[in-house]
Design an enzyme around this catalytic site. Structure first.
Site, PDB file in Angstrom:
ATOM      1  N   GLN A  12       6.551  56.389  82.955  1.00 32.05           N
ATOM      2  CA  GLN A  12       6.958  57.794  83.048  1.00 32.05           C
ATOM      3  C   GLN A  12       7.996  58.165  81.986  1.00 32.05           C
ATOM      4  OE1 GLN A  12       7.009  59.402  87.368  1.00 32.05           O
ATOM      5  NE2 GLN A  12       7.736  57.299  87.557  1.00 32.05           N
ATOM      6  N   LEU A  13       9.057  57.371  81.888  1.00 31.46           N
ATOM      7  CA  LEU A  13      10.123  57.679  80.935  1.00 31.46           C
ATOM      8  C   LEU A  13       9.649  57.478  79.498  1.00 31.46           C
ATOM      9  CD1 LEU A  13      13.005  58.457  80.284  1.00 31.46           C
ATOM     10  CD2 LEU A  13      13.705  56.101  80.751  1.00 31.46           C
ATOM     11  N   ALA A  62      10.237  47.827  83.207  1.00 29.67           N
ATOM     12  CA  ALA A  62      10.833  47.203  84.389  1.00 29.67           C
ATOM     13  C   ALA A  62       9.733  46.851  85.378  1.00 29.67           C
ATOM     14  CB  ALA A  62      11.832  48.143  85.063  1.00 29.67           C
ATOM     15  N   TYR A  63      10.056  45.920  86.251  1.00 29.47           N
ATOM     16  CA  TYR A  63       9.209  45.658  87.412  1.00 29.47           C
ATOM     17  C   TYR A  63       9.717  46.597  88.496  1.00 29.47           C
ATOM     18  CZ  TYR A  63       6.784  43.142  91.147  1.00 29.47           C
ATOM     19  OH  TYR A  63       5.960  42.810  92.195  1.00 29.47           O
ATOM     20  N   THR A  64       8.920  47.624  88.821  1.00 24.69           N
ATOM     21  CA  THR A  64       9.408  48.693  89.705  1.00 24.69           C
ATOM     22  C   THR A  64       8.696  48.771  91.058  1.00 24.69           C
ATOM     23  OG1 THR A  64       7.916  50.262  88.635  1.00 24.69           O
ATOM     24  CG2 THR A  64      10.169  50.144  87.784  1.00 24.69           C
ATOM     25  N   THR A 103      19.016  51.261  87.897  1.00 27.13           N
ATOM     26  CA  THR A 103      18.627  51.955  89.127  1.00 27.13           C
ATOM     27  C   THR A 103      19.767  52.132  90.127  1.00 27.13           C
ATOM     28  OG1 THR A 103      17.161  51.745  91.068  1.00 27.13           O
ATOM     29  CG2 THR A 103      17.909  49.712  90.065  1.00 27.13           C
ATOM     30  N   ASP A 104      19.623  53.134  90.981  1.00 31.17           N
ATOM     31  CA  ASP A 104      20.554  53.330  92.097  1.00 31.17           C
ATOM     32  C   ASP A 104      20.409  52.231  93.150  1.00 31.17           C
ATOM     33  OD1 ASP A 104      17.949  54.380  92.668  1.00 31.17           O
ATOM     34  OD2 ASP A 104      18.749  55.430  94.406  1.00 31.17           O
ATOM     35  N   TYR A 127      14.253  43.916  94.334  1.00 33.36           N
ATOM     36  CA  TYR A 127      14.220  44.779  93.152  1.00 33.36           C
ATOM     37  C   TYR A 127      15.640  45.124  92.698  1.00 33.36           C
ATOM     38  CZ  TYR A 127      13.913  49.155  90.522  1.00 33.36           C
ATOM     39  OH  TYR A 127      14.079  50.142  89.578  1.00 33.36           O
ATOM     40  N   LYS A 131      17.608  43.921  89.238  1.00 32.65           N
ATOM     41  CA  LYS A 131      18.105  44.933  88.305  1.00 32.65           C
ATOM     42  C   LYS A 131      19.605  44.774  88.079  1.00 32.65           C
ATOM     43  CE  LYS A 131      16.204  48.025  86.653  1.00 32.65           C
ATOM     44  NZ  LYS A 131      15.569  48.177  85.296  1.00 32.65           N
TER      45      LYS A 131
END
Length: 285
Positions: A12-13, A62-64, A103-104, A127, A131
């Site tokens: 997406q980014l 990333a592995y998301t 990430t948050d 995850y 991160k």
């Protein structure tokens, strides 16, 4: 001309950065997918970086798959942690700038106020843990790196909550959406614009920054906003997370404080509703 390498280019980014790159022809842009820059294969990663030899690396890869990471911890750790160390080491050794997206989910969700960059981290799933390890290794290996934490990313590209909800609201009469996880969504186009502002800024200020859209909402409220903008005729009910168990726990509260990125780089943070309308407008076209 400076060369910019964007990893995870098909995500997406990465896709939003590709759109914006057309307006910044003073850079040579290299958009690399996982076949060209393989964060999952450390044995080839350094050679791949040597091949492109970029002046700036924007790591969007990333592995998301948050739930899947619970059973694929090794792969998630390689991509989100160890490979980031390779990127940081290579950029430090080759005098290249590095922007790494995090990430948050590095937080446990127990806060009651918007989290700034120095808030204590304590991830509650694999995850988030991988991160956070990636962040730590990144800054240890290359203290000049920039890390941007973001949350609830969506876009007109790829698979995400906005596109899924839009589809389901047209297919079903009713939907249940979790109402006790609080944060703010991030339109990937806005995050891409923030990254562009940073790489064009007169000064490079290393460290951790937060970026998401303005607003404090639950996933349920996010779904209601999608329904309103899309004009979908579907009954949406808010449910507690306990009624929708998942392999990975999610933070109950992960609203990010964006003051640092605003004051340091002059980044504007659009309201989530404004950005959501922009994105859904593109989806209708």
């Amino acid at each position: 001309m400076k060369k910019i390498l964007v990893t995870g280019a098909s995500g997406q980014l990465g896709s939003e950065l590709r759109v914006l790159s057309e307006n910044y022809s003073r850079f040579v842009w290299i958009f690399a997918d996982r076949t060209q820059v393989s964060l999952g294969d450390l044995s080839v990663l350094e050679n791949q970086l040597d091949l492109f030899h970029a002046d700036i690396i924007i790591n969007c890869a990333a592995y998301t798959a948050v739930d899947k990471a619970e059973s694929e911890e090794g792969l998630a750790n390689t991509i989100n942690h160890l490979a980031v160390g390779v990127l940081a080491s290579w950029s430090a050794s080759n005098n290249a700038k590095l922007i790494h997206v995090s990430t948050d989910y590095v937080f446990d969700g127990n806060s009651e106020v918007a989290l700034n960059e120095s808030a204590p981290t304590n991830p509650i799933n694999v995850y988030g843990a991988t991160k956070l390890l990636g962040e730590q290794l990144c800054l240890t290996t290359n203290p000049e790196a920039i890390i941007i934490r973001t949350s609830w990313v969506y876009s007109s590209f790829g698979n995400n909550f906005v596109k899924t909800m839009s589809r389901l609201m047209q297919e079903r009469d009713s939907l249940n959406v979790v109402n006790d996880q609080i944060g703010s969504p991030t339109y990937a186009a806005d995050l891409a614009q923030a990254i562009i502002i940073i790489i064009n800024h007169a000064n490079w200020h290393a460290g951790i920054y937060n970026f998401s859209n303005a607003g404090e909402i639950s996933w349920y409220e996010f779904a209601l906003a999608i329904q309103e903008i899309g004009g979908f005729d579907c009954v949406i009910a808010g449910i507690p997370s306990s009624s929708y168990p998942t392999p990975a726990k999610r933070p109950a509260y992960s609203l990010l404080n964006k003051e640092k990125i605003e004051s340091t780089f002059g980044v504007e943070v659009p309201d989530y509703n404004v950005s959501l309308r922009r994105c859904m407008g593109l989806l209708k076209d």
